[in-house]
Enzyme design. Structure first.
Site, PDB file in Angstrom:
ATOM      1  N   SER A   1       5.191  -1.226   0.104  1.00 30.58           N
ATOM      2  CA  SER A   1       3.827  -1.756   0.168  1.00 30.58           C
ATOM      3  C   SER A   1       3.110  -1.535  -1.162  1.00 30.58           C
ATOM      4  O   SER A   1       2.997  -0.391  -1.622  1.00 30.58           O
ATOM      5  CB  SER A   1       3.042  -1.049   1.259  1.00 30.58           C
ATOM      6  OG  SER A   1       1.667  -1.338   1.095  1.00 30.58           O
TER       7      SER A   1
ATOM      8  N   HIS B   1       5.678  -5.634   0.953  1.00 32.94           N
ATOM      9  CA  HIS B   1       4.729  -5.581   2.069  1.00 32.94           C
ATOM     10  C   HIS B   1       3.315  -5.710   1.513  1.00 32.94           C
ATOM     11  O   HIS B   1       2.915  -4.943   0.640  1.00 32.94           O
ATOM     12  CB  HIS B   1       4.931  -4.248   2.796  1.00 32.94           C
ATOM     13  CG  HIS B   1       4.126  -4.075   4.029  1.00 32.94           C
ATOM     14  ND1 HIS B   1       4.533  -4.550   5.257  1.00 32.94           N
ATOM     15  CD2 HIS B   1       2.942  -3.456   4.246  1.00 32.94           C
ATOM     16  CE1 HIS B   1       3.628  -4.219   6.176  1.00 32.94           C
ATOM     17  NE2 HIS B   1       2.653  -3.555   5.587  1.00 32.94           N
TER      18      HIS B   1
ATOM     19  N   ASP C   1      -0.558  -5.632   2.317  1.00 36.30           N
ATOM     20  CA  ASP C   1      -1.529  -5.147   3.288  1.00 36.30           C
ATOM     21  C   ASP C   1      -2.891  -5.798   3.078  1.00 36.30           C
ATOM     22  O   ASP C   1      -3.609  -5.458   2.142  1.00 36.30           O
ATOM     23  CB  ASP C   1      -1.665  -3.621   3.159  1.00 36.30           C
ATOM     24  CG  ASP C   1      -0.482  -2.886   3.764  1.00 36.30           C
ATOM     25  OD1 ASP C   1      -0.141  -3.177   4.926  1.00 36.30           O
ATOM     26  OD2 ASP C   1       0.103  -2.027   3.080  1.00 36.30           O
TER      27      ASP C   1
ATOM     28  N   MET D   1      -6.629  -6.268   4.300  1.00 41.73           N
ATOM     29  CA  MET D   1      -7.612  -5.541   5.109  1.00 41.73           C
ATOM     30  C   MET D   1      -8.996  -6.140   4.916  1.00 41.73           C
ATOM     31  O   MET D   1      -9.364  -6.487   3.784  1.00 41.73           O
ATOM     32  CB  MET D   1      -7.644  -4.071   4.677  1.00 41.73           C
ATOM     33  CG  MET D   1      -6.291  -3.388   4.759  1.00 41.73           C
ATOM     34  SD  MET D   1      -6.456  -1.640   4.393  1.00 41.73           S
ATOM     35  CE  MET D   1      -4.732  -1.128   4.443  1.00 41.73           C
TER      36      MET D   1
ATOM     37  N   HIS E   1       0.995  -8.361   6.057  1.00 41.21           N
ATOM     38  CA  HIS E   1       0.495  -7.609   7.215  1.00 41.21           C
ATOM     39  C   HIS E   1      -1.009  -7.810   7.294  1.00 41.21           C
ATOM     40  O   HIS E   1      -1.750  -7.243   6.495  1.00 41.21           O
ATOM     41  CB  HIS E   1       0.869  -6.126   7.013  1.00 41.21           C
ATOM     42  CG  HIS E   1       0.381  -5.221   8.080  1.00 41.21           C
ATOM     43  ND1 HIS E   1       0.378  -3.848   7.927  1.00 41.21           N
ATOM     44  CD2 HIS E   1      -0.117  -5.464   9.325  1.00 41.21           C
ATOM     45  CE1 HIS E   1      -0.096  -3.292   9.033  1.00 41.21           C
ATOM     46  NE2 HIS E   1      -0.408  -4.246   9.886  1.00 41.21           N
TER      47      HIS E   1
ATOM     48  N   MET F   1      -4.413  -7.125   8.588  1.00 42.33           N
ATOM     49  CA  MET F   1      -5.256  -6.188   9.327  1.00 42.33           C
ATOM     50  C   MET F   1      -6.673  -6.738   9.265  1.00 42.33           C
ATOM     51  O   MET F   1      -7.574  -6.185   8.624  1.00 42.33           O
ATOM     52  CB  MET F   1      -5.150  -4.779   8.702  1.00 42.33           C
ATOM     53  CG  MET F   1      -3.819  -4.118   9.030  1.00 42.33           C
ATOM     54  SD  MET F   1      -3.453  -2.742   7.936  1.00 42.33           S
ATOM     55  CE  MET F   1      -2.750  -3.643   6.550  1.00 42.33           C
TER      56      MET F   1
ATOM     57  N   MET G   1       3.027   0.465  14.255  1.00 43.97           N
ATOM     58  CA  MET G   1       2.246   1.285  13.324  1.00 43.97           C
ATOM     59  C   MET G   1       2.458   2.754  13.670  1.00 43.97           C
ATOM     60  O   MET G   1       2.247   3.184  14.802  1.00 43.97           O
ATOM     61  CB  MET G   1       0.749   0.946  13.417  1.00 43.97           C
ATOM     62  CG  MET G   1       0.365  -0.425  12.911  1.00 43.97           C
ATOM     63  SD  MET G   1       0.926  -0.815  11.231  1.00 43.97           S
ATOM     64  CE  MET G   1       0.119   0.482  10.274  1.00 43.97           C
TER      65      MET G   1
ATOM     66  N   ASP H   1       5.602   1.126  10.143  1.00 44.06           N
ATOM     67  CA  ASP H   1       4.688   1.185   8.996  1.00 44.06           C
ATOM     68  C   ASP H   1       3.780   2.408   9.099  1.00 44.06           C
ATOM     69  O   ASP H   1       2.982   2.515  10.032  1.00 44.06           O
ATOM     70  CB  ASP H   1       3.851  -0.101   8.998  1.00 44.06           C
ATOM     71  CG  ASP H   1       2.948  -0.242   7.789  1.00 44.06           C
ATOM     72  OD1 ASP H   1       2.998   0.610   6.892  1.00 44.06           O
ATOM     73  OD2 ASP H   1       2.188  -1.234   7.754  1.00 44.06           O
TER      74      ASP H   1
HETATM   75  C1  DX5 Z   1      -1.556   1.231   6.365  1.00 40.32           C
HETATM   76  C2  DX5 Z   1      -0.721   0.135   5.790  1.00 40.32           C
HETATM   77  C3  DX5 Z   1       0.584   0.566   5.288  1.00 40.32           C
HETATM   78  C4  DX5 Z   1       0.536   1.530   4.131  1.00 40.32           C
HETATM   79  C5  DX5 Z   1       1.664   2.481   4.288  1.00 40.32           C
HETATM   80  O1  DX5 Z   1      -2.671   0.682   6.956  1.00 40.32           O
HETATM   81  O2  DX5 Z   1      -0.492  -0.868   6.776  1.00 40.32           O
HETATM   82  O3  DX5 Z   1       1.436  -0.518   4.993  1.00 40.32           O
HETATM   83  O4  DX5 Z   1       0.635   0.908   2.889  1.00 40.32           O
HETATM   84  O5  DX5 Z   1       1.529   3.482   3.359  1.00 40.32           O
HETATM   85  P1  DX5 Z   1       2.303   4.865   3.472  1.00 40.32           P
HETATM   86  O6  DX5 Z   1       3.772   4.565   3.377  1.00 40.32           O
HETATM   87  O7  DX5 Z   1       1.771   5.639   2.347  1.00 40.32           O
HETATM   88  O8  DX5 Z   1       1.969   5.471   4.822  1.00 40.32           O
HETATM   89 ZN    ZN Z   2       1.090  -2.367   6.362  1.00 44.91          ZN
END
Ligand code: DX5
Ligand code: ZN
Length: 226
Positions: A13, A38, A40, A42, A71, A73, A142, A180
């Site tokens: 990620s 990946h 993310d 948000m 992903h 969110m 998650m 994740d």
């Molecule tokens: C958290 C994200 C993850 C995050 C994981 O909300 O969805 O993808 O980047 O990071 P680590 O591996 O540091 O937990």
């Molecule tokens: Zn993620």
């Protein structure tokens, strides 16, 4: 698809990378031997953090051939699926908790010709997504509450991975199980043993001085746990 392939898929990620230099982050990922990146997304509503949107993903798309594992969110992701598809996502994952129309949302992703993933938060039981398991390519479990990298792995998530593995064997479903949050050399054996196919890794990957060795170590540790 072979139900349990030996090799683990790794999806680093970029959340944990330096956002001012994404090209170096993408290079680091390709050099590590990982095939996925990946992404993310948000919105500050579904999760208490804000990252980037479709334009950023579209710009990254011009820089790499890595598989884009997006992903989302964000609340009501159905509003933006087309944009994330057109930006060049290969896999689009939406949260069960973020939409009142999960089935429609997943169908929209498939209509865009993309692979569809459904994600569940740590406190959401697997039962909530059973009705859509026949139409997804990925289930993202998650193992931290989404929003931030660098959090501690929640162990109960391995039970949910095990449940999802049993359901797919029983029903003959084809989805891959992805996890994740908090995945590193100390936790990967737990999820590998439970039946995971793919792991996301953010802070552990980017803080490693040798990402290729890090990925190899993850694969070996996961293989040893089976
Ligand atoms: C958290 C994200 C993850 C995050 C994981 O909300 O969805 O993808 O980047 O990071 P680590 O591996 O540091 O937990
Ligand atoms: Zn993620």
């Amino acid at each position: 698809m072979d139900m349990k392939e030996n090799s683990l898929l790794v999806s680093p990620s970029i959340l944990a990378s330096d956002f001012s230099d994404p090209v170096s982050a993408l290079e680091k990922i390709s050099q590590s031997g990982a095939d996925y990146v990946h992404l993310d997304v948000m919105d500050g509503m579904f999760v208490p953090n804000i990252t980037f949107g479709p334009k950023y993903i579209g710009d990254l798309r011009k820089r790499t051939d890595l598989v884009f594992d997006t992903h989302l969110m964000i609340m009501e992701p159905e509003r933006y699926i087309r944009q994330f598809a057109e930006a060049g996502s290969d896999i689009i994952t939406v949260h069960q908790e973020a939409t009142r129309h999960l089935h429609r949302c997943l169908a929209m992703i498939k209509e865009e010709g993309k692979e569809a993933g459904v994600a569940i938060n740590p406190a959401t039981p697997v039962e909530e997504i059973v009705p859509v398991l026949d139409m997804v390519d990925y289930v993202l479990v998650m193992s931290v509450d989404p929003g931030f990298g660098g959090q501690k792995f929640i162990r109960y998530s391995s039970r949910k991975i095990g449940q999802l593995d049993s359901i797919r064997r029983r029903e003959g479903y084809q989805y891959l199980i992805n996890v994740d949050g908090g995945i590193n050399e100390n936790t990967v054996h737990i999820v590998a043993k439970a039946g995971v196919d793919m792991v996301v890794t953010g802070s552990a990957f980017f803080s490693s001085p040798d990402p290729a060795a890090f990925v190899e170590n993850l694969l070996e540790t996961a293989g040893g746990a089976l």
